[in-house]
Scaffold this motif. Structure first.
Motif: not given
Length: 573
Positions: A4, A11, A87-88, A91, A411
């Protein structure tokens, strides 16, 4: 992977309590430590545009002056600037997290907040850059050590395989592994079947807990008939233990009686496995016996006592099998499954006594020396397996690295680089086999190659192949099992020193050779592969933040590795 883009990215952190035996989170009963300071530990020299940058956050906690990796459950991050936040797949927030600045025009500001503690760091963004070039000198004409292959475990979280048949295909059809690590649970014999270890009363055993295991192993063999099963006993039943529990803070009760009862217990499992159509090819009688675990295990304070127990129990198992006409196969034994190689080579005076035990020939029957890779101390990491190879009779008995896992909520990309570095490093430095802890595991800390998330119902709502899965698959599917890990030198700048953030491995079998290169830096890495008879590769594959075990259309012995990537080159000699 979803990306995104926004001028401001917020975050937020949602607390997750890991269900894993390798969980890094504190238990719910404990009061979380208070953060007194936060900082961006890496990078310390700015960001690079257009490529993945790993932002590593450290915290200092009340009562300590030491900086350590910050639990992403305990702070918030606010990023200002023109950037893409990767984005991991979970989520959820991760540390380090991945960010891709759009250009070198704007700086990126990172705001960190934990209660009344706030820190703001501005990171300059520069154009994509390259690290110093590295030369990889291969010696395919020199003898290395055997490469047995790779494997992964079906251990505590075997229930993950109830989710979907996809997991069977992903694990045992799509990845070319040689070993599967299985758990012998401690609860099959709730009370002693009788007082005669040579007379098995099968009616006293409850085998229901292992039905799923044999179902998984049957499915695995359907997809990979050459797969070898490596079974490990973490703990015997509580009635054999000094603490009357399966946890590893207790040992086996003293005396021949309990060693022989332990042998009968393992023999009963082997017999049931055979009845279920499963052959146990390799067997270990312990798991991390050098550490008093709160998880399942059996603690031994003496390496010599551990070895003596192994020999007596092993001999009794062989005696039971040879007296049983239903058996036509003897398992091969692996020893000792300690936390790491240093538990054997650097454990003080008891190491000397174990060395005498080894030299006496009492462990000559071993198929392999098996160790995990969690033990560490100053100056140990680069030489850990060389030391173990010198300690053991490594010309006849290979070293297997039988368990490693990511144990913190990093991550997806950072976790994958950790797997890639550890795999190639261990195999390059002396291991013949390398095994991940779990094939499938809840996603909290990437302890499995396939991640799952528990839903409110059953089965879990989500499951996916992690980036680490593709790194593992790339190395497994291109490395020729049965070959040799041959010598490889890594040199940047002509000083003979191994460059930081780089790891490599070379495996050869007959006229085929592969070179794996791990670049764990936010910069491109120019490389040159050279050596006797080494020309241009005939194939190449890449795993990075955009690609998953993807063939590369162009492949030469000179080129550039992308940031945070694993590149595999295949050569014909």
């Amino acid at each position: 992977m979803n990306i995104t883009t926004a001028r401001v990215v917020f975050l937020s952190v949602v607390a997750v309590v890991s269900a894993s035996r390798l969980a890094s989170a504190e238990s719910p009963e404990e009061t979380p430590k208070k953060i007194v300071a936060l900082r961006v530990a890496e990078p310390d020299d700015g960001l690079f545009a257009a490529g993945p940058n790993l932002i590593h956050i450290q915290a200092r906690y009340e009562g300590s002056n030491r900086w350590s990796s910050a639990d992403p459950q305990t702070y918030q991050v606010n990023i200002r600037g023109s950037a893409s936040l990767v984005q991991d797949p979970t989520g959820e927030p991760r540390n380090p997290f991945v960010i891709i600045p759009e250009s070198a025009v704007d700086a990126i500001t990172v705001q960190l907040t934990a209660g009344d503690v706030a820190t703001e760091v501005t990171l300059e963004v520069t154009e994509p850059a390259s690290s110093d070039p590295v030369t990889l000198r291969i010696h395919p004409d020199q003898t290395g050590h055997p490469y047995t292959g790779l494997g992964a475990g079906v251990m505590f979280y075997d229930n993950q395989f109830n989710i979907s048949n996809d997991l069977f295909d992903w694990c045992f059809r799509d990845v070319d592994t040689q070993l599967v690590h299985a758990l012998i649970r401690p609860d099959f014999e709730p009370t002693n079947d009788n007082n005669d270890w040579q007379s098995l009363n099968n009616d006293a055993f409850d085998w229901s807990r292992c039905d799923r295991l044999f179902w998984i192993l049957w499915n695995a063999k359907q997809r990979n008939s050459d797969l070898k099963v490596f079974a490990c006993l973490y703990s015997p039943p509580p009635w054999m233990k000094t603490n009357q529990a399966t946890t590893g803070d207790g040992g086996l009760k003293k005396g021949d009686r309990y060693r022989l009862e332990m042998a009968e217990y393992v023999y009963a499992f082997l017999k049931h496995a055979k009845w279920k159509g499963t052959t146990i090819d390799y067997l270990c009688l312990f798991n991390e016996p050098d550490w008093p675990h709160t998880q399942d295990g059996t603690h031994y304070t003496s390496l010599t006592e551990l070895a003596e127990t192994h020999v007596q129990v092993r001999n009794a198992i062989i005696e039971l099998i040879e007296a049983d006409n239903e058996f036509d196969h003897l398992p091969q034994f692996v020893f000792p499954e300690t936390l790491g190689a240093g538990s054997i080579t650097r454990a003080g005076k008891d190491s000397d006594r174990l060395a005498d035990f080894v030299q006496s020939g009492q462990l000559d029957h071993l198929a392999a020396w098996g160790v995990h890779d969690y033990w560490n101390t100053g100056g140990y990491w680069p030489v850990r397996f060389q030391e173990l190879r010198r300690f053991t009779k490594s010309d006849k008995q290979p070293i297997w690295m039988t368990e490693w896992a990511q144990r913190s909520p990093k991550s997806d990309l950072a976790s994958a680089m950790g797997y890639g570095r550890n795999m190639t490093n261990a195999l390059r430095l002396g291991c013949s086999a390398w095994m991940a802890f779990e094939w499938a595991h809840p996603a909290q800390n990437q302890s499995g190659l396939i991640s799952t998330q528990w839903g409110e119902g059953y089965p879990q709502k989500r499951y996916w192949r992690s980036k680490a899965y593709y790194v593992f698959q790339q190395i497994a599917n291109t490395s020729p099992a049965g070959g040799q890990c041959v010598p490889i030198e890594m040199d940047a700048g002509g000083d003979g020193e191994q460059p930081g953030g780089l790891e490599a491995l070379c495996v050869r079998n007959d006229d085929r050779m592969v070179v794996h290169i791990v670049n764990d830096r936010p910069t491109h890495r120019p490389y040159t592969v050279t050596g006797p008879g080494v020309g241009d590769p005939d194939a190449a594959w890449l795993t990075d933040h955009e690609h998953n075990f993807a063939p590369r259309p162009q492949h030469q012995s000179q080129g550039q590795i992308p940031p945070h990537a694993v590149l595999t080159l295949r050569f014909s000699l």
